[in-house]
Scaffold this active site. Structure first.
Site, PDB file in Angstrom:
ATOM      1  N   ASP A 338       5.354 -11.097  21.968  1.00  0.00           N
ATOM      2  CA  ASP A 338       6.414 -11.359  22.956  1.00  0.00           C
ATOM      3  C   ASP A 338       7.499 -12.255  22.357  1.00  0.00           C
ATOM      4  O   ASP A 338       7.246 -13.028  21.451  1.00  0.00           O
ATOM      5  CB  ASP A 338       5.822 -12.048  24.198  1.00  0.00           C
ATOM      6  CG  ASP A 338       5.127 -13.353  23.842  1.00  0.00           C
ATOM      7  OD1 ASP A 338       4.461 -13.393  22.779  1.00  0.00           O
ATOM      8  OD2 ASP A 338       5.260 -14.341  24.591  1.00  0.00           O
ATOM      9  N   GLU A 339       8.677 -12.139  22.908  1.00  0.00           N
ATOM     10  CA  GLU A 339       9.783 -13.064  22.639  1.00  0.00           C
ATOM     11  C   GLU A 339       9.971 -13.385  21.164  1.00  0.00           C
ATOM     12  O   GLU A 339      10.191 -14.536  20.800  1.00  0.00           O
ATOM     13  CB  GLU A 339       9.557 -14.363  23.430  1.00  0.00           C
ATOM     14  CG  GLU A 339       9.548 -14.121  24.912  1.00  0.00           C
ATOM     15  CD  GLU A 339       9.176 -15.356  25.718  1.00  0.00           C
ATOM     16  OE1 GLU A 339       9.825 -15.585  26.741  1.00  0.00           O
ATOM     17  OE2 GLU A 339       8.246 -16.084  25.325  1.00  0.00           O
TER      18      GLU A 339
END
Ligand code: NGO
Length: 533
Positions: A338-339
């Site tokens: 993620d991210e």
């Protein structure tokens, strides 16, 4: 999920309609001898698939025995039940083989519809009999029995009783095979005992997966022998600058053992290639600029990355995945993903390809946050969707397309299942980037229809993540998890036919004395008709 589970839940769901919603049975109703503090059969969370009350309750007395038949895993469930009941009832409750009455825990080769986790509970004047195909089913039957007893059973000192179990039959199987909770031990570190406390709370609601978010920018929390400075340097702090901490391998094994004894599998997460600042403080050669950064104690996300072009990065990932896989009896290993905003876009998919290949090589199934769907998920990868109402159609579509191509999906919508979201504006703890999530919003959705076009067989289940940027103690974890956690557990377990906010909030209110007895702090949401304190 075992497709059999789904068929039988549908069947039991319609049975349930015939016998009435579990929340609809009033305390004492149909059970003349039961005192008013005895919960009605079916007043349980998660709602059982079907309930048939009878007017003949069972009473636990000083003479009650717990009966098993020594099959592997059954004795442990019996001991768990005895340890639960002895302090509050004050009764000896010996665990014995082949006694004709009492509380009986039986394994059967029949009842194929019960699958690996389902159970039957029958309660009458002579006995309470829990029957299942596997010890997990017996364990879940015991959790139901526990909720059918007065809340005072949870106290650890002797209480007056009486200990009456309402009469009747419960037949119960889960809707989904994956029912998870995630704890972020990276932003704030939580000790083994604190994790065990949370595991006990998850077990009460029949969750079967504990996802541990073990690494992030603020700290690396799991010992890796081949890269020792991950924990000698990378675990030294946490959000706000406290002392941090990490699990030795033995401590981690103890968490895995404790969870397994409660029929929860641990899914370890090593978040990569972003959320890796703590690793970079320990090993600057993993950093694209080769420099050792200062430890990070803030709450921003998306600023760190492993160096994708350098081969040393894959030696690192290989070693970490190998050592973590060795500690993991379960099938899943979560690699985050993620991210990764600091990872060049064209490098992200390349990194995820190599990281996934290493997970596969070490014998595990890849799990990742749903950004993995925008790269090249390997066959059978499990994608954890954490979008929310504002998530773009395109991003959702990627997840659905990945599922159509063979990936599996676990749902953790941030504005429904994230336990760190504030309940209201007035909530002191928590975050609100996905909005504010009161109890009803958290409960009142259907995993099966949540992502448009998601094939039914791709959906493994649901998970409630608890991120800890703002949470540092068990009491703080609990006031965010309760009362939303039981709602997510119910979405994972109960057939859709039982879904009913009005009935649910009654059953939820009835849990409060149990939480009081267990010392669990909770948010007294105005949406729930709590008993007077
Ligand atoms: C996001 C982010 C986490 C935050 C969390 C806070 C995911 C998958 N990545 O969820 O780093 O801690 O929100 O709610």
């Amino acid at each position: 999920m075992n497709p059999r589970h789904r068929e039988s839940s549908v069947l039991l769901g319609s049975l349930l309609l015939a016998t009435g919603s579990p929340g609809a049975v009033e305390p004492g109703e149909g059970g003349g001898a039961a005192p008013p503090s005895t919960p009605a059969l079916g007043r349980v969370i998660p709602a059982p698939a079907s309930v048939e009350p009878r007017s003949t309750p069972y009473r636990i007395t000083a003479d009650t025995r717990i009966r098993t038949r020594g099959a592997p895993g059954v004795q442990e469930v019996a001991d768990h039940l005895a340890a639960l009941l002895r302090p509050s009832t004050g009764h000896p409750l010996p665990v014995e083989e082949d006694v004709p009455d009492g509380i009986r825990l039986l394994l059967t080769d029949g009842e194929p519809d019960l699958g690996d986790e389902g159970y039957l509970l029958d309660s009458g004047p002579e006995a309470v009999t829990i029957t299942a195909r596997r010890p997990a089913g017996l364990f879940y039957g015991v959790q139901t029995l526990r909720q059918l007893l007065p809340a005072a059973v949870e106290e650890r000192t002797e209480q007056p009783g009486p200990w009456t179990v309402p009469g009747g039959t419960v037949r119960d199987v889960p809707r989904y095979g994956y029912r998870g909770a995630m704890l972020d031990v990276a932003r704030h570190f939580f000790t083994v005992d604190q994790v065990k406390r949370y595991v006990d709370q998850l077990a009460l609601y029949k969750l079967n997966t504990l996802h541990l978010h073990l690494t992030d920018d603020q700290g690396w929390r799991i010992a890796v022998d081949s890269w020792p400075e991950l924990t000698t340097k990378g675990a030294a702090t946490q959000v706000g600058g406290g002392a941090g901490g990490h699990y030795t391998k033995d401590e981690y094994r103890e968490i895995v053992r404790y969870a397994a004894a409660r029929h929860l599998e641990v899914v370890p997460e090593i978040d990569m290639p972003g959320h890796t600042h703590a690793a970079l403080t320990a090993y600057p050669k993993l950093n694209p600029d080769g420099e050792a950064p200062e430890p990070y104690t803030g709450v921003e996300v998306g600023f760190s990355t492993l160096c994708v072009p350098e081969e040393v990065t894959y030696h690192f990932v290989d070693d970490v995945v190998r050592e973590v896989a060795e500690l993991t009896p379960g099938d899943l290993l979560h690699i985050g993903g993620d991210e990764a905003d600091a990872t060049p876009k064209d490098e992200y998919a390349h990194f995820m390809d190599r990281a996934q290949a290493l997970v596969t090589r070490h014998g595990k199934t890849v799990m990742g946050w749903h950004q993995l769907a925008g790269a090249r998920p390997v066959a059978g990868a499990v994608i954890q969707y954490w979008g929310y109402d504002a998530t773009s159609e395109e991003e959702r579509r990627q997840v659905v397309d990945a599922a159509l191509a063979g990936a599996k999906v676990v749902l953790s919508p941030a504005d429904r299942s994230y336990l760190d979201m504030k309940y209201t504006e007035a909530t002191e703890l928590g975050l609100d980037w996905a909005g504010r999530v009161e109890v009803r919003r958290s409960y009142d959705w259907d995993p099966a229809t949540y992502l448009d076009g998601l094939p039914e067989e791709a959906l493994l289940g649901v998970e409630a993540p608890l991120w800890t940027e703002t949470l540092a103690t068990s009491a703080e974890l609990e006031v965010m998890a309760f009362p939303r956690l039981p709602g997510i557990a119910e979405l994972g377990w109960s057939p859709r036919a039982t879904h009913d906010w009005d009935g649910y909030r009654q059953r939820l209110a009835a849990q409060a004395p149990r939480w009081d007895a267990l010392g669990i702090r909770y948010h007294r949401s105005p949406q729930v008709p709590w008993p007077q304190q």
